[in-house]
Design a protein around this motif. Structure first.
Motif, short mmCIF file in Angstrom:
data_model
loop_
_atom_site.label_atom_id
_atom_site.label_comp_id
_atom_site.label_asym_id
_atom_site.label_seq_id
_atom_site.Cartn_x
_atom_site.Cartn_y
_atom_site.Cartn_z
N LYS A 245 12.99 14.80 21.87
CA LYS A 245 12.17 13.53 21.81
C LYS A 245 11.08 13.57 20.75
O LYS A 245 10.81 12.66 19.95
N ILE A 246 10.55 14.76 20.49
CA ILE A 246 9.65 15.11 19.74
C ILE A 246 10.21 14.82 18.20
O ILE A 246 9.64 14.22 17.52
N LEU A 247 11.31 15.52 17.86
CA LEU A 247 11.98 15.50 16.82
C LEU A 247 12.29 14.15 16.53
O LEU A 247 12.41 13.56 15.29
N ALA A 248 13.00 13.43 17.50
CA ALA A 248 13.04 12.04 17.16
C ALA A 248 11.92 11.23 16.80
O ALA A 248 11.96 10.23 16.08
N GLY A 249 10.79 11.38 17.36
CA GLY A 249 9.56 10.76 17.10
C GLY A 249 9.26 10.92 15.71
O GLY A 249 8.64 10.20 14.85
N LEU A 250 9.35 12.37 15.24
CA LEU A 250 9.10 12.73 13.92
C LEU A 250 9.86 11.96 12.85
O LEU A 250 9.28 11.30 11.85
N ALA A 251 11.35 11.93 13.15
CA ALA A 251 12.21 10.94 12.29
C ALA A 251 11.58 9.60 12.16
O ALA A 251 11.78 9.11 11.14
N GLU A 252 11.48 9.24 13.21
CA GLU A 252 10.64 7.92 13.49
C GLU A 252 9.45 7.58 12.83
O GLU A 252 9.32 6.66 11.67
N ILE A 253 8.58 8.50 12.75
CA ILE A 253 7.69 8.29 12.22
C ILE A 253 7.63 8.64 10.39
O ILE A 253 7.00 7.80 9.44
N ALA A 254 8.48 9.37 10.28
CA ALA A 254 8.85 9.63 8.81
C ALA A 254 9.76 8.33 8.32
O ALA A 254 10.06 8.30 6.94
N GLY A 255 10.06 7.37 9.15
CA GLY A 255 10.81 6.01 8.48
C GLY A 255 12.29 6.40 8.20
O GLY A 255 13.06 5.60 7.69
N HIS A 256 12.90 7.58 9.07
CA HIS A 256 14.22 7.82 9.14
C HIS A 256 14.78 8.00 10.39
O HIS A 256 15.48 9.18 10.54
N ALA A 257 14.70 6.91 11.18
CA ALA A 257 15.01 7.37 12.74
C ALA A 257 16.39 7.43 12.72
O ALA A 257 17.18 8.19 13.62
N ASP A 258 17.27 6.62 11.63
CA ASP A 258 18.72 6.95 11.44
C ASP A 258 19.14 8.25 11.15
O ASP A 258 20.33 8.71 11.00
N ARG A 259 18.08 8.86 10.72
CA ARG A 259 18.66 10.52 10.02
C ARG A 259 18.12 11.47 10.87
O ARG A 259 17.84 12.65 10.43
N ARG B 175 19.98 15.42 1.74
CA ARG B 175 20.33 14.61 2.77
C ARG B 175 19.67 13.24 2.76
O ARG B 175 20.01 12.44 3.62
N GLY B 176 19.34 12.88 1.86
CA GLY B 176 18.61 11.51 1.34
C GLY B 176 17.27 11.06 1.94
O GLY B 176 17.02 10.13 2.30
N VAL B 177 16.63 12.24 2.45
CA VAL B 177 15.29 11.98 3.01
C VAL B 177 14.34 11.76 1.88
O VAL B 177 14.26 12.77 0.81
N ASP B 178 13.58 10.78 1.50
CA ASP B 178 12.93 10.73 0.52
C ASP B 178 11.44 11.31 0.54
O ASP B 178 11.16 12.25 1.41
N GLU B 179 10.56 11.47 -0.51
CA GLU B 179 9.54 12.57 -0.84
C GLU B 179 8.54 12.14 0.26
O GLU B 179 8.01 13.23 0.60
N ALA B 180 8.11 10.78 0.52
CA ALA B 180 7.02 10.35 1.34
C ALA B 180 7.32 11.05 2.87
O ALA B 180 6.56 11.53 3.48
N ALA B 181 8.62 10.84 3.07
CA ALA B 181 9.28 11.40 4.33
C ALA B 181 9.09 13.05 4.64
O ALA B 181 8.76 13.44 5.42
N VAL B 182 9.46 13.67 3.48
CA VAL B 182 9.39 15.08 3.24
C VAL B 182 7.90 15.58 3.64
O VAL B 182 7.73 16.52 4.32
N GLY B 183 7.20 15.03 3.00
CA GLY B 183 5.48 15.23 3.16
C GLY B 183 5.13 15.15 4.53
O GLY B 183 4.53 15.96 5.16
#
Length: 441
Positions: free
Chosen positions: A184-198, A224-232
């Motif tokens: 769920k921490i990793l799911a929260g990370l994906a959500e905060i990064a704007g890629h909850a679906d990834r 895998r299609g994650v944008d630069e802002a999310a990578v940061g």
């Protein structure tokens, strides 16, 4: 033809088997002590049971078993002609060797749910197979030692399994680091990064951090299609070293906050351990079925410098694995000890007890045929009294028999001649110290 075995498999000499059994015996003893019950499942499962449960990489590592008989007889001729392996495979193979012991356990629970009392605590010690590239610590055939609880959401079981890991490695004399994270921490990370679906793409990439480094993870995320802002944003998380430091980063994610709260409860409940217990935000474990707390155990290189080995145990919480097989939704949590890697580490560190190299207590050496007949009967009496005893099968030269005793690593030998036959008193020689004593059996 020169004999050989497939790459990624191993033969084991008697001494190696005894040392492996020592590991299994320690683990099994603690499984029993913690109330886990033994079950067994087939080495083969239907491919429909296995596929789709381990993620894209896991599916590629499944060993497929060809159908019985003329397996090409029902294959489509055009698919064969076009060498379309993806189309041909389901036509020629319906079964596969099990990849782990958890998915077969979920299938087992669904099939036998009316016969089980829940929460159901089970253990299994058995081989599994993965079509991975063989290397040190990584084999195509290896044993797993699993303990799982299914039918309860209680975080007490996460804490219990943490203590179980700690007790087993303390008993083996191996200092380890037990690392925990939460999906769920990793799911929260994906959500905060704007890629909850990834979330799975992000998890798979992070899980490779120790293999490909941070730059490699960044590259894979982009692929895998994650944008630069999310990578940061993801890079910020990779630098967090504690639950306290990661909590502010997830303050806007309800699922992330829940993961943090659950981990905090596990840490508090597990209490004081012999081994180090740490939070690791980079721990991802790429298997699809994990939904909660996840574990990974590595050798503590501060206590054991120079050891180069990956994880030697792992596991996690899975919320809906049984539902995949049509059963009622039963949450579970489990761990798995990597017996092969544990063996390699104990061997490298010389941590096996000395008596694991011994399979005998006494070896009888007879000087003539009459003594041999007497020794054969003595051997039976000794065995019936509970002594591990063997007999050299012929009356041979003493030097030859003593060499055999050394090769068998016999702790004690009894040399039998006419005097021993008449008196019923036997001289026992300690092969380690050279000391002798006269005893009767």
């Amino acid at each position: 033809m020169k004999p050989s075995i497939p790459k990624g498999t191993r033969d084991f000499l008697p001494g190696e088997v005894r040392r492996r059994n020592y590991i299994f015996d320690v683990i099994r003893r603690y499984f029993h002590r913690y109330g886990y019950q033994p079950i067994e499942t087939p080495v083969m499962e239907n491919l429909s049971t296995l596929t789709g449960k381990y993620g894209e990489e896991g599916d590629r590592l499944l060993f497929k078993v060809l159908n019985n008989g003329d397996f090409l007889g029902k294959a489509d001729a055009d698919d064969l002609k076009n060498k379309d392996s993806n189309a041909v495979l389901p036509q020629i193979s319906k079964r596969g060797l099990r990849y782990d012991l958890t998915v077969p356990f979920a299938r087992y629970v669904v099939m036998h749910q009316n016969d089980l009392a829940f929460p159901f605590k089970r253990y299994a010690i058995a081989p599994v197979w993965r079509a991975d590239r063989p290397q040190k610590g990584r084999y195509n055939e290896f044993y797993q030692c699993d303990a799982d609880v299914v039918g309860s959401d209680s975080l007490l079981y996460e804490a219990e399994l943490t203590q179980l890991l700690d007790d087993v490695f303390a008993e083996l004399g191996l200092r380890t680091v037990i690392r925990l994270n939460h999906r769920k921490i990793l799911a929260g990370l994906a959500e905060i990064a704007g890629h909850a679906d990834r979330m799975m793409d992000i998890t798979i990439a992070i899980d490779k951090l120790d293999k490909i480094g941070e730059a490699g993870v960044e590259k894979e995320l982009r692929e895998r299609g994650v944008d630069e802002a999310a990578v940061g944003i993801i890079k910020q998380f990779l630098g967090a070293t504690s639950l306290d430091s990661v909590a502010p980063l997830l303050q806007d994610s309800a699922v992330g906050r829940q993961g943090i709260a659950e981990l905090q409860e596990v840490f508090a409940t597990a209490g004081t351990l012999t081994n180090r217990l740490e939070f690791d935000v980079t721990l991802a474990r790429g298997l699809n079925y994990y939904t909660g707390c996840i574990y990974e155990v590595e050798v503590d290189t501060e206590a054991h410098p120079g050891i180069q080995m990956g994880s030697i145990a792992g596991g996690g919480r899975y919320a809906d694995l049984t539902g995949i097989f049509g059963g009622r939704d039963l949450s579970g949590v489990g761990i798995s000890f990597g017996a092969e890697r544990i063996y390699d580490v104990l061997e490298e560190l010389s941590l096996f007890p000395a008596d694991t190299s011994e399979d005998l207590e006494y070896l009888l050496l007879c000087l003539d045929d009459a003594s041999l007949a007497h020794g054969f009967q003595l051997q039976r009496r000794m065995r019936r009294s509970g002594l591990h005893t063997d007999l050299y099968p012929t009356a041979a030269k003493l030097g030859k028999m003593m060499k055999y005793a050394d090769q068998r690593n016999a702790p004690k030998v009894i040399i039998i001649g006419s005097r021993e036959v008449e008196s019923g008193q036997y001289t026992v020689k300690n092969m380690r110290t050279g000391e002798q004593e006269v005893v009767g059996f």
